[in-house]
Design a protein around this motif. Structure first.
Motif, short mmCIF file in Angstrom:
data_model
loop_
_atom_site.label_atom_id
_atom_site.label_comp_id
_atom_site.label_asym_id
_atom_site.label_seq_id
_atom_site.Cartn_x
_atom_site.Cartn_y
_atom_site.Cartn_z
N LEU A 62 43.29 -4.25 43.14
CA LEU A 62 44.64 -4.32 42.55
C LEU A 62 45.75 -3.72 43.40
O LEU A 62 46.93 -4.00 43.16
N ASP A 63 45.41 -2.89 44.38
CA ASP A 63 46.43 -2.30 45.22
C ASP A 63 47.29 -3.43 45.82
O ASP A 63 46.74 -4.35 46.45
N PRO A 64 48.62 -3.37 45.64
CA PRO A 64 49.45 -4.46 46.15
C PRO A 64 49.28 -4.67 47.66
O PRO A 64 49.45 -5.78 48.16
N GLY A 65 48.88 -3.62 48.40
CA GLY A 65 48.72 -3.74 49.85
C GLY A 65 47.33 -4.18 50.26
O GLY A 65 47.02 -4.29 51.44
N SER A 66 46.47 -4.42 49.28
CA SER A 66 45.10 -4.80 49.58
C SER A 66 45.06 -6.19 50.26
O SER A 66 45.85 -7.06 49.92
N PRO A 67 44.15 -6.37 51.24
CA PRO A 67 44.14 -7.66 51.95
C PRO A 67 43.84 -8.84 51.02
O PRO A 67 43.18 -8.66 50.00
N ASP A 68 44.32 -10.01 51.41
CA ASP A 68 44.00 -11.22 50.64
C ASP A 68 42.50 -11.50 50.78
O ASP A 68 41.88 -11.10 51.76
N LYS A 158 58.21 -3.70 35.95
CA LYS A 158 57.03 -2.99 36.46
C LYS A 158 56.85 -3.16 37.96
O LYS A 158 57.22 -4.20 38.50
N ARG A 159 56.22 -2.18 38.60
CA ARG A 159 55.78 -2.39 39.98
C ARG A 159 54.48 -3.19 39.88
O ARG A 159 53.49 -2.71 39.33
N LYS A 160 54.52 -4.41 40.39
CA LYS A 160 53.39 -5.32 40.11
C LYS A 160 52.19 -5.04 41.01
O LYS A 160 52.35 -4.75 42.19
N ASP A 161 50.98 -5.15 40.42
CA ASP A 161 49.78 -5.02 41.24
C ASP A 161 49.45 -6.38 41.87
O ASP A 161 50.17 -7.36 41.68
N LYS A 162 48.35 -6.41 42.61
CA LYS A 162 47.99 -7.60 43.40
C LYS A 162 47.89 -8.87 42.52
O LYS A 162 48.29 -9.95 42.93
N ILE A 163 47.32 -8.71 41.34
CA ILE A 163 47.14 -9.90 40.48
C ILE A 163 48.44 -10.24 39.77
O ILE A 163 48.82 -11.42 39.66
N GLU A 164 49.13 -9.20 39.32
CA GLU A 164 50.40 -9.47 38.62
C GLU A 164 51.41 -10.17 39.54
O GLU A 164 52.31 -10.86 39.07
N SER A 165 51.26 -9.92 40.85
CA SER A 165 52.21 -10.51 41.80
C SER A 165 51.98 -12.00 42.04
O SER A 165 52.75 -12.63 42.76
N ARG A 166 50.92 -12.56 41.46
CA ARG A 166 50.67 -13.99 41.68
C ARG A 166 51.74 -14.86 41.02
O ARG A 166 52.52 -14.37 40.21
N SER A 167 51.72 -16.14 41.36
CA SER A 167 52.81 -17.04 40.93
C SER A 167 52.89 -17.19 39.41
O SER A 167 51.92 -16.94 38.69
N ASP A 168 54.07 -17.62 38.98
CA ASP A 168 54.25 -17.90 37.55
C ASP A 168 53.26 -18.96 37.09
O ASP A 168 52.74 -18.89 35.97
#
Ligand code: TMP
Length: 230
Positions: A62-68, A158-168
Motif C-alpha cells: 500500500l505504500d504509495p512509493g512502492s514499486p509497480d 485523504k493522502r491516497k495509498d497505492k490502491i486508492e490512487s488507481r483510476s476512477d
C-alpha cells in the motif's frame, strides 16, 4: 449480559467489506462496542495485516512509493498475508469461541484483484482456498455505496495509498464487483446501504449480526434492553 447456553458457544467469523471510503472502520468500532455491551469480547482485526508479517506485506502493497507489480504478484502477496492471518489469528480465536470481526478478507481479493483487476475469478477462488485452508466467513456485510461520487468525495481529502490512487474506472469496477459478490454468494454475503446516516447503517449491520449469532446459539435479548436504557 448474553445468556450462555449449556453447551459452549462456537466462534463466529464476520467480515466487513466495501469500497475504500465506504465507512467500514467506523462501523466496525460501533459493532465491536455493541458486542462488548452484550458481554462479549470480540476480536477486531484487519487485512492485509493482523500479524507482524502481514503488516509488513501491507506496507509493501500500500505504500504509495512502492514499486509497480503485476496484478498476479499482488494477489499472491495478499494471499501470503492472509495465510499467516488465518493460522495465527483467526483460527486460534475461533477455537476459543470468540467472535472475530475483520475489516476485509477473501472477498476483497475477489473484488479488487479478480473482478476489478482481471485475474480470473476461479484462480482467485483457488488461491483464497489455499491461503485459508477453506475457512469462510459466517457472515460478510458489504457496505454498498450507491453512487461513485460519494466515494470520490470521501477519498478526496485523504493522502491516497497505492490502491486508492488507481483510476476512477478501477474503483467503479470495485463498486460493481461488490454488488456482483453479494449476488453470487447470497448464503453468507449481505448488502447494507452504506449511504445512510451512520446510526442507521449501524442498526442495519447489528440486525444481521444478531441473526447470525442467534443461529449459532447466542441470545442477545438483554443487550437490546441495555441499549434502550442507555
Ligand atoms: P484499507 O485497510 O485502508 O481498506 O486498505 C487496504 C487496501 O487494500 C484497500 O484499498 C483494498 C486493498 N485490498 C486488495 O486490493 N485486496 C485484498 O485482498 C485486500 C485484503 C485489500
Amino acid at each position: 449480559m448474553h445468556r450462555r447456553l449449556d453447551r459452549a458457544l462456537p466462534g463466529v467469523f464476520i467480515s466487513l467489506e466495501g469500497c475504500d471510503g465506504s465507512g467500514k472502520s467506523t462501523q466496525i468500532a460501533r459493532l465491536s462496542r455493541r458486542l462488548e455491551l452484550a458481554g462479549l469480547k470480540p476480536l477486531v482485526t484487519r487485512e492485509p495485516g493482523g500479524t507482524e508479517f502481514g503488516e509488513r506485506i501491507r506496507q509493501l502493497l500500500l505504500d504509495p512509493g512502492s514499486p509497480d507489480r503485476s496484478i498476479l504478484s499482488e494477489t499472491l502477496l495478499y494471499a501470503a498475508a492472509r495465510c499467516e492471518f488465518v493460522s495465527k489469528v483467526v483460527k486460534p480465536a475461533l477455537a476459543e469461541g470468540r467472535i472475530v470481526i475483520t475489516e476485509r478478507y477473501t472477498d476483497s481479493t475477489w473484488v479488487y484483484q479478480g473482478y476489478a483487476g482481471g485475474v480470473p475469478l476461479p484462480t482467485i477462488e483457488t488461491i483464497n482456498k489455499i491461503a485459508t485452508g477453506g475457512l469462510e466467513t459466517d457472515l460478510t456485510v458489504v457496505l454498498d455505496i450507491g453512487e461513485a461520487s460519494v466515494i470520490h468525495r470521501r477519498l478526496a481529502s485523504k493522502r491516497k495509498d497505492k490502491i486508492e490512487s488507481r483510476s476512477d474506472a478501477y474503483h467503479e469496477r470495485v463498486r460493481q464487483g461488490y454488488r456482483e459478490l453479494a449476488q453470487r454468494f447470497p448464503n453468507r454475503v449481505v448488502r447494507v446501504d452504506g449511504g445512510m446516516e451512520v446510526s442507521r447503517v449501524e442498526a442495519a449491520i447489528w440486525k444481521e449480526v444478531v441473526n447470525i449469532l442467534s443461529e449459532k446459539g447466542y441470545d442477545l435479548t438483554n443487550e437490546k434492553q441495555g441499549r434502550e436504557s442507555l
